[in-house]
Structure formats: structure tokens, C-alpha cells
Design a protein around this motif. Structure first.
Motif, PDB file in Angstrom:
ATOM      1  N   UNK A 122       0.831  -1.209   0.000  1.00  0.00           N
ATOM      2  CA  UNK A 122       0.000   0.000   0.000  1.00  0.00           C
ATOM      3  C   UNK A 122       0.864   1.258   0.000  1.00  0.00           C
ATOM      4  N   UNK A 123       1.941   1.256   0.775  1.00  0.00           N
ATOM      5  CA  UNK A 123       2.844   2.409   0.807  1.00  0.00           C
ATOM      6  C   UNK A 123       3.495   2.633  -0.550  1.00  0.00           C
ATOM      7  N   UNK A 124       3.891   1.546  -1.213  1.00  0.00           N
ATOM      8  CA  UNK A 124       4.491   1.677  -2.540  1.00  0.00           C
ATOM      9  C   UNK A 124       3.474   2.226  -3.542  1.00  0.00           C
ATOM     10  N   UNK A 125       2.234   1.777  -3.424  1.00  0.00           N
ATOM     11  CA  UNK A 125       1.175   2.294  -4.299  1.00  0.00           C
ATOM     12  C   UNK A 125       0.994   3.789  -4.079  1.00  0.00           C
ATOM     13  N   UNK A 126       0.961   4.206  -2.828  1.00  0.00           N
ATOM     14  CA  UNK A 126       0.794   5.636  -2.533  1.00  0.00           C
ATOM     15  C   UNK A 126       1.977   6.457  -3.032  1.00  0.00           C
ATOM     16  N   UNK A 127       3.142   5.813  -3.103  1.00  0.00           N
ATOM     17  CA  UNK A 127       4.337   6.504  -3.601  1.00  0.00           C
ATOM     18  C   UNK A 127       4.390   6.560  -5.122  1.00  0.00           C
ATOM     19  N   UNK A 128       3.420   5.905  -5.774  1.00  0.00           N
ATOM     20  CA  UNK A 128       3.337   6.018  -7.220  1.00  0.00           C
ATOM     21  C   UNK A 128       3.479   4.737  -8.011  1.00  0.00           C
ATOM     22  N   UNK A 129       3.786   3.615  -7.356  1.00  0.00           N
ATOM     23  CA  UNK A 129       3.925   2.342  -8.077  1.00  0.00           C
ATOM     24  C   UNK A 129       2.555   1.856  -8.543  1.00  0.00           C
ATOM     25  N   UNK A 130       2.454   1.539  -9.851  1.00  0.00           N
ATOM     26  CA  UNK A 130       1.179   1.099 -10.404  1.00  0.00           C
ATOM     27  C   UNK A 130       1.268  -0.262 -11.090  1.00  0.00           C
ATOM     28  N   UNK A 131       2.400  -0.912 -11.003  1.00  0.00           N
ATOM     29  CA  UNK A 131       2.577  -2.237 -11.608  1.00  0.00           C
ATOM     30  C   UNK A 131       2.173  -3.291 -10.575  1.00  0.00           C
ATOM     31  N   UNK A 132       1.092  -4.043 -10.824  1.00  0.00           N
ATOM     32  CA  UNK A 132       0.653  -5.026  -9.833  1.00  0.00           C
ATOM     33  C   UNK A 132       1.692  -6.099  -9.526  1.00  0.00           C
ATOM     34  N   UNK A 133       2.507  -6.489 -10.526  1.00  0.00           N
ATOM     35  CA  UNK A 133       3.537  -7.504 -10.269  1.00  0.00           C
ATOM     36  C   UNK A 133       4.586  -6.983  -9.295  1.00  0.00           C
ATOM     37  N   UNK A 134       4.980  -5.721  -9.450  1.00  0.00           N
ATOM     38  CA  UNK A 134       5.960  -5.149  -8.534  1.00  0.00           C
ATOM     39  C   UNK A 134       5.375  -4.984  -7.140  1.00  0.00           C
ATOM     40  N   UNK A 135       4.119  -4.585  -7.068  1.00  0.00           N
ATOM     41  CA  UNK A 135       3.469  -4.459  -5.762  1.00  0.00           C
ATOM     42  C   UNK A 135       3.368  -5.828  -5.082  1.00  0.00           C
ATOM     43  N   UNK A 136       3.072  -6.859  -5.861  1.00  0.00           N
ATOM     44  CA  UNK A 136       3.001  -8.209  -5.299  1.00  0.00           C
ATOM     45  C   UNK A 136       4.368  -8.674  -4.809  1.00  0.00           C
ATOM     46  N   UNK A 137       5.415  -8.360  -5.547  1.00  0.00           N
ATOM     47  CA  UNK A 137       6.768  -8.728  -5.117  1.00  0.00           C
ATOM     48  C   UNK A 137       7.139  -8.050  -3.806  1.00  0.00           C
ATOM     49  N   UNK A 138       6.769  -6.785  -3.664  1.00  0.00           N
ATOM     50  CA  UNK A 138       7.028  -6.060  -2.423  1.00  0.00           C
ATOM     51  C   UNK A 138       6.333  -6.757  -1.256  1.00  0.00           C
ATOM     52  N   UNK A 139       5.090  -7.132  -1.471  1.00  0.00           N
ATOM     53  CA  UNK A 139       4.338  -7.795  -0.404  1.00  0.00           C
ATOM     54  C   UNK A 139       4.933  -9.170  -0.075  1.00  0.00           C
ATOM     55  N   UNK A 140       5.274  -9.941  -1.094  1.00  0.00           N
ATOM     56  CA  UNK A 140       5.773 -11.299  -0.856  1.00  0.00           C
ATOM     57  C   UNK A 140       7.075 -11.306  -0.065  1.00  0.00           C
ATOM     58  N   UNK A 141       7.875 -10.288  -0.224  1.00  0.00           N
ATOM     59  CA  UNK A 141       9.139 -10.215   0.511  1.00  0.00           C
ATOM     60  C   UNK A 141       8.911 -10.255   2.019  1.00  0.00           C
ATOM     61  N   UNK A 142       7.761  -9.761   2.461  1.00  0.00           N
ATOM     62  CA  UNK A 142       7.454  -9.696   3.890  1.00  0.00           C
ATOM     63  C   UNK A 142       6.789 -10.961   4.409  1.00  0.00           C
ATOM     64  N   UNK A 143       6.491 -11.903   3.530  1.00  0.00           N
ATOM     65  CA  UNK A 143       5.686 -13.055   3.926  1.00  0.00           C
ATOM     66  C   UNK A 143       6.498 -14.317   4.176  1.00  0.00           C
ATOM     67  N   UNK A 144       7.800 -14.180   4.313  1.00  0.00           N
ATOM     68  CA  UNK A 144       8.646 -15.354   4.466  1.00  0.00           C
ATOM     69  C   UNK A 144       8.445 -16.081   5.792  1.00  0.00           C
ATOM     70  N   UNK A 145       7.906 -15.382   6.794  1.00  0.00           N
ATOM     71  CA  UNK A 145       7.774 -16.008   8.113  1.00  0.00           C
ATOM     72  C   UNK A 145       6.493 -16.808   8.288  1.00  0.00           C
TER      73      UNK A 145
END
Length: 280
Positions: A210-233
Motif C-alpha cells: 500500500x505504501x508503494x502504491x501511494x508513492x506512485x507504483x502502479x505495476x501489480x507484479x511489482x506491488x506483489x513482489x514487495x508484499x511477498x518479501x514480507x511473507x517469508x515467516x
């Protein structure tokens, strides 16, 4: 507050309210209430003259290997919370009141029920749509309140209400979170202390995207990659998808309309879901 167990008794209790055109608000729940449920009650009381809460652990929305038998229950606590919150009627039917022995009619939702949780829980939204439709017919509310955490359920119920010409307004209330960001849900009680800490990865992943989206990112694949990085635990990621917030279809790049990033995964033996809406 009156506690009522049959549809006939509920209709009698609400007859004067309908006769006097007093708006009826309805909050359907499976019990073991938390602050998320109480936010729905608060929204109902702000909009409606009468508030009805139902408590039913609905058997038709559980799969054969799911947690129906151990789903959290504490009816006396729920009664107290409803009374303190200003609920007018607590409708607590037995499952046999909803599904008598010869019951054989179900509401079959369409495409909205197929992606996300629908792909992993066959029959779940059929059970949801059926019980909500039956409860709507029993309560006959003017307005019904649901939580955004269950985004797909909200979409299915809203579509059913429109398609079946039910004269009910559906209001979606934002997700209520604990102090650390974990979305409120009855199943959180399954988590031990260590699992609860790891479960925070889900909300952190959503907030990062969500923060990346607010900063201007509009590519869903990149947004998904950002989220997945946090889901390793978490122990198992069932899905992480960015979809159109209303149709639940895959969101195209660049994101131009209302979208939602939705997650489901397991922490220990507990399945958790969450989402955030991505608005411009």
C-alpha cells in the motif's frame, strides 16, 4: 436486549418496527465476537433505529476437513457484549432452525465465488450465500453490515442481493485491526504467542504494498513482489493477488481503477486472510 431463537418469534418481535417504518440494521456473525463485530454494531446503531445481530456457526460454509467442530464459541460472553453495545435483538437460532431435515435448496453464487478463497474452499461461498439469504428473509432488514476483511464474501453477498432483488442496502465497514496491525478475527485465538508474532507478516506485507502504491507504483507484479518479501515467516502462502476491488478479476497494469491486494496463508494450523484497498 431480547435473545430470540426462532424466525417466527423474530418476525413477531420486529413487526412493530416495520409497521412504524423504523429502519432495521442487521449484523450477521458466527459469534465469538470481537472489536470488528462491535464496529459493525456501532455502524448499524448510527444508521438504524433497531439493530439485530445473529449468531450462527453455519455448517454449510465449512469443508469436510475444516474447523466446524472446534470453531470458537462463547455464547454468554457474546450476549454480554451485544447487550453492552446496545443491540436490540440477538437472533441465535439452532442450525436446525435454518436447515430443517428436508432442506434441499441452496443459493449458487457465480464468478465472484470462484477466485481467491473460492479456488481453495469449494462450496464455501455457496454456504455463505445460502445462509445470508435465509437470514435476510428472516430478519428482513433495511441495511446489513459486513466487514471489509472478508472482501470476497462482501462481493458475493452484494451481488446476490442485487441479483435476487432483495431490498437491502449492503454497507461495508473498514477492517478493524489490533494495536499491532493484525486484522481482528475470531480464529486469532488459535494462534499461540509465537505464531501471532509471525502472523503480523501478513498485515506488514499489505501495508508495504500500500505504501508503494501511494508513492506512485502502479505495476501489480511489482506491488506483489514487495508484499511477498514480507511473507517469508508464514508457513504457507495460499495466494497473494491484486484484483479489481469490485469484480475480483485480475488487475491489469498499470492500475487504473479501484484495486485490492488480497492474501491468504497458514500460520501454524490457522488459515488467515486479509486485504487492503488501493485507492488513488
Amino acid at each position: 436486549m431480547q435473545t430470540i431463537t426462532t424466525a417466527a418469534e423474530l418476525r413477531r418481535a420486529l413487526a412493530d418496527s416495520r409497521k412504524n417504518d423504523r429502519h432495521i440494521g442487521f449484523v450477521p456473525t458466527m459469534g465469538y465476537l470481537h472489536e470488528g463485530h462491535l464496529a459493525l454494531v456501532k455502524a448499524s446503531r448510527a444508521r438504524c433505529a433497531v439493530t439485530v445481530v445473529s449468531i450462527l456457526v453455519n455448517p454449510t460454509q465449512f469443508g469436510p476437513n475444516e474447523d466446524l467442530s472446534v470453531y470458537p464459541r462463547d455464547f454468554s460472553r457474546d450476549q454480554r457484549l451485544c447487550s453492552e453495545a446496545g443491540v436490540d435483538y440477538l437472533f441465535a437460532p439452532d442450525a436446525r432452525e435454518i436447515y430443517p431435515p428436508e432442506f434441499d435448496t441452496f443459493v449458487e453464487p457465480g464468478d465472484l465465488a470462484r477466485p481467491l478463497c473460492g479456488a481453495f474452499r469449494p462450496g464455501h461461498f455457496r454456504g455463505v450465500a445460502t445462509v445470508v439469504c435465509k437470514l435476510f428473509n428472516m430478519v428482513q432488514p433495511n441495511v446489513a453490515f459486513f466487514g471489509q476483511k472478508d472482501l470476497q464474501q462482501c462481493a458475493v453477498v452484494r451481488r446476490m442481493t442485487v441479483d435476487l432483488d432483495l431490498p437491502i442496502e449492503i454497507v461495508i465497514v473498514p477492517t478493524v485491526r489490533d494495536y499491532d496491525g493484525l486484522a481482528m478475527r475470531s480464529r486469532n485465538r488459535y494462534l499461540n504467542a509465537e505464531e501471532r508474532q509471525r502472523a503480523l507478516a501478513i498485515s506488514r506485507a499489505l501495508f508495504a504494498a500500500e505504501a508503494a502504491f501511494r508513492a506512485g507504483e502502479r505495476d501489480p507484479e511489482k506491488l506483489a513482489q514487495i508484499a511477498k518479501w514480507h511473507l517469508q515467516s508464514i508457513d504457507h502462502l495460499q495466494y497473494l493477488e491484486i484484483v479489481h476491488a469490485h469484480t475480483l478479476g485480475s488487475a491489469a497494469s498499470p492500475l487504473t481503477g479501484p484495486a485490492a491486494i488480497c492474501v491468504a496463508g497458514d500460520v501454524g494450523r490457522t488459515r488467515l486472510i486479509d486485504n487492503v484497498i488501493l485507492n488513488r
